[in-house]
Write a protein that holds these residues in place. Structure first.
Motif, mmCIF file in Angstrom:
data_model
loop_
_atom_site.group_PDB
_atom_site.id
_atom_site.type_symbol
_atom_site.label_atom_id
_atom_site.label_comp_id
_atom_site.label_asym_id
_atom_site.label_seq_id
_atom_site.Cartn_x
_atom_site.Cartn_y
_atom_site.Cartn_z
ATOM 1 N N GLU A 24 39.977 60.942 24.176
ATOM 2 C CA GLU A 24 40.984 61.597 23.571
ATOM 3 C C GLU A 24 42.259 61.115 24.359
ATOM 4 N N LEU A 25 42.389 60.981 25.691
ATOM 5 C CA LEU A 25 43.425 60.133 26.333
ATOM 6 C C LEU A 25 43.653 59.007 26.122
ATOM 7 N N ARG A 26 42.541 58.131 25.851
ATOM 8 C CA ARG A 26 42.580 56.856 25.301
ATOM 9 C C ARG A 26 43.395 56.635 24.070
ATOM 10 N N LYS A 27 43.171 57.475 23.231
ATOM 11 C CA LYS A 27 43.591 57.551 21.593
ATOM 12 C C LYS A 27 45.132 57.883 21.948
ATOM 13 N N ARG A 28 45.505 58.985 22.551
ATOM 14 C CA ARG A 28 46.828 59.173 22.653
ATOM 15 C C ARG A 28 47.640 58.296 23.246
ATOM 16 N N GLN A 102 52.478 63.178 21.425
ATOM 17 C CA GLN A 102 51.123 62.690 21.983
ATOM 18 C C GLN A 102 50.735 63.400 23.382
ATOM 19 N N ILE A 103 51.585 63.719 24.150
ATOM 20 C CA ILE A 103 51.586 64.729 25.354
ATOM 21 C C ILE A 103 51.154 66.009 24.834
ATOM 22 N N TRP A 104 51.704 66.614 23.733
ATOM 23 C CA TRP A 104 51.670 68.018 23.186
ATOM 24 C C TRP A 104 50.091 67.815 22.566
ATOM 25 N N ALA A 105 49.691 66.792 22.054
ATOM 26 C CA ALA A 105 48.453 66.951 21.390
ATOM 27 C C ALA A 105 47.349 66.727 22.437
ATOM 28 N N PHE A 106 47.580 65.932 23.544
ATOM 29 C CA PHE A 106 46.524 65.915 24.383
ATOM 30 C C PHE A 106 46.483 67.103 25.525
ATOM 31 N N VAL A 107 47.582 67.770 25.736
ATOM 32 C CA VAL A 107 47.391 68.937 26.464
ATOM 33 C C VAL A 107 46.806 70.303 25.737
ATOM 34 N N MET A 108 47.288 70.103 24.442
ATOM 35 C CA MET A 108 47.064 71.273 23.595
ATOM 36 C C MET A 108 46.181 70.898 22.421
ATOM 37 N N TYR A 118 53.559 75.197 16.595
ATOM 38 C CA TYR A 118 53.859 75.193 17.913
ATOM 39 C C TYR A 118 54.201 73.673 18.277
ATOM 40 N N ALA A 119 53.351 72.898 17.648
ATOM 41 C CA ALA A 119 53.690 71.448 17.696
ATOM 42 C C ALA A 119 54.928 71.188 17.133
ATOM 43 N N VAL A 120 55.402 71.674 15.811
ATOM 44 C CA VAL A 120 56.769 71.392 15.336
ATOM 45 C C VAL A 120 57.725 72.117 16.079
ATOM 46 N N GLY A 121 57.705 73.250 16.628
ATOM 47 C CA GLY A 121 58.508 73.814 17.570
ATOM 48 C C GLY A 121 58.779 72.812 18.696
ATOM 49 N N PHE A 122 57.841 72.464 19.308
ATOM 50 C CA PHE A 122 57.724 71.445 20.460
ATOM 51 C C PHE A 122 58.499 70.364 20.422
ATOM 52 N N LEU A 123 58.325 69.442 19.164
ATOM 53 C CA LEU A 123 59.102 68.329 18.963
ATOM 54 C C LEU A 123 60.571 68.613 18.263
ATOM 55 N N ALA A 124 60.575 69.706 17.720
ATOM 56 C CA ALA A 124 61.926 70.042 17.393
ATOM 57 C C ALA A 124 62.861 70.441 18.540
ATOM 58 N N LEU A 186 57.614 73.459 30.822
ATOM 59 C CA LEU A 186 57.359 74.918 31.438
ATOM 60 C C LEU A 186 56.878 75.730 30.141
ATOM 61 N N VAL A 187 57.378 75.765 29.140
ATOM 62 C CA VAL A 187 56.811 76.472 27.834
ATOM 63 C C VAL A 187 55.606 76.121 27.461
ATOM 64 N N LEU A 188 55.279 74.508 27.583
ATOM 65 C CA LEU A 188 54.050 74.235 27.280
ATOM 66 C C LEU A 188 52.988 74.692 28.124
ATOM 67 N N LEU A 189 53.337 74.665 29.206
ATOM 68 C CA LEU A 189 52.217 75.166 30.205
ATOM 69 C C LEU A 189 51.982 76.675 30.213
ATOM 70 N N ASN A 190 53.045 77.427 29.725
ATOM 71 C CA ASN A 190 52.811 78.780 29.468
ATOM 72 C C ASN A 190 52.053 79.099 28.146
ATOM 73 N N PHE A 191 52.301 78.385 27.164
ATOM 74 C CA PHE A 191 51.234 78.519 25.991
ATOM 75 C C PHE A 191 49.828 78.258 26.260
ATOM 76 N N ALA A 192 49.707 77.150 27.302
ATOM 77 C CA ALA A 192 48.420 76.737 27.679
ATOM 78 C C ALA A 192 47.633 77.593 28.715
ATOM 79 N N GLY A 193 48.471 78.601 28.993
ATOM 80 C CA GLY A 193 47.788 79.931 29.977
ATOM 81 C C GLY A 193 47.884 79.268 31.395
ATOM 82 N N VAL A 194 48.611 78.261 31.694
ATOM 83 C CA VAL A 194 48.621 77.751 33.275
ATOM 84 C C VAL A 194 49.779 78.290 34.115
ATOM 85 N N LEU A 195 50.816 78.634 33.443
ATOM 86 C CA LEU A 195 52.144 79.131 34.283
ATOM 87 C C LEU A 195 52.488 80.405 33.396
#
Length: 265
Positions: A24-28, A102-108, A118-124, A186-195
């Motif tokens: 997945e990382l190689r693809k992104r 691609q960062i968003w798609a790899f982390v989530m 969420y992806a739309v909101g992240f990019l927007a 920071l929001v991304l890490l929160n959505f991922a349950g890390v922070l």
């Protein structure tokens, strides 16, 4: 026979193996690099315009300080190298929607259809913030060039090498652009349950101190207005990220409580 799926295989609990993560990382990385290359082509085309804009602050030195100033190419390949650097920087800015996604798609990975928003909101939010940060860096650039060269003794000449000058511009513009996007991560890490939102809010003093130090480094101490213009939106973005994380955590708690009630019945 149906074609084999190109999506990484997952275990029964939905988790990806280390090998699947690497695939997945190689693809992104490939998709991000492809977007960067396309952006660099455009950057090469507009490199004349960008170079003229970069030279403009140097010409202001003569008007404001009364000293000779020029941008110098110290070796045969430096002019070509500068065009490549300009193309790369413009490519990073123009391809920001691609590599940020691609960062968003790899982390989530493996988002459900209901979570695609969420992806739309992240990019927007991430793309305008990154471009806004780059614009802020570009805004303070002329002030910094004039101010920092003003420390030279009277009667001297400002001979700026093209490579070191553009390295300074590159770091200023891109670093401030990335700094404006950090609250989104920071929001991304929160959505991922890390922070958690509580952890973000508890660190507000450290965050403000880090923002102050960063803006003091990014802008000369004598240019208080530029420092203020950079620090205020970054602080507001930090607390906005904490607010979004708090709302998300509250929604997750309510969902978990409803599941617990259903299981208890």
């Amino acid at each position: 026979m149906a074609a084999a799926s190109t999506r990484p295989k997952r275990s029964r609990d939905g988790r990806m193996s280390l090998g699947a993560h690497l695939i997945e990382l190689r693809k992104r990385l490939f998709l991000a690099a492809l977007g960067l290359v396309v952006g660099m082509v455009v950057g090469w085309i507009v490199s004349d315009f960008v170079l003229s804009a970069l030279i403009r602050p140097i010409t202001e030195i003569s008007a404001e300080q009364g000293r000779a100033a020029s941008l110098n190419f110290t070796d045969i390949s430096s002019a070509f190298d500068l065009r490549i650097q300009i193309a790369f920087t413009v490519g990073v800015v123009l391809s920001s929607p691609v590599w940020l996604y691609q960062i968003w798609a790899f982390v989530m990975p493996g988002l459900k259809k209901s979570e695609k928003r969420y992806a739309v909101g992240f990019l927007a939010s991430a793309v305008p913030l990154f471009l806004g940060g780059c614009a802020a860096g570009w805004y303070v650039l002329p002030h910094m060039v004039v101010l920092l060269t003003g420390f030279a003794p009277e009667g001297t000449t400002a001979l700026l090498t093209a490579r070191s000058y553009f390295d300074f511009v590159l770091k200023l513009v891109l670093v401030i652009g990335v700094a404006f996007v950090l609250p989104v991560f920071l929001v991304l890490l929160n959505f991922a349950g890390v922070l958690s939102a509580v952890a973000i809010l508890k660190s507000w003093r450290i965050a403000i101190l880090a923002i102050t130090v960063f803006t003091a480094i990014a802008t000369p101490a004598a240019d208080v207005m530029s420092m203020f213009l950079l620090a205020v939106p970054m602080v507001l973005l930090y607390f906005a990220a904490a607010g979004i994380a708090w709302l998300h955590d509250r929604r997750v708690r309510r969902t978990q409580q409803s599941y617990d009630v259903e299981l208890a019945v």
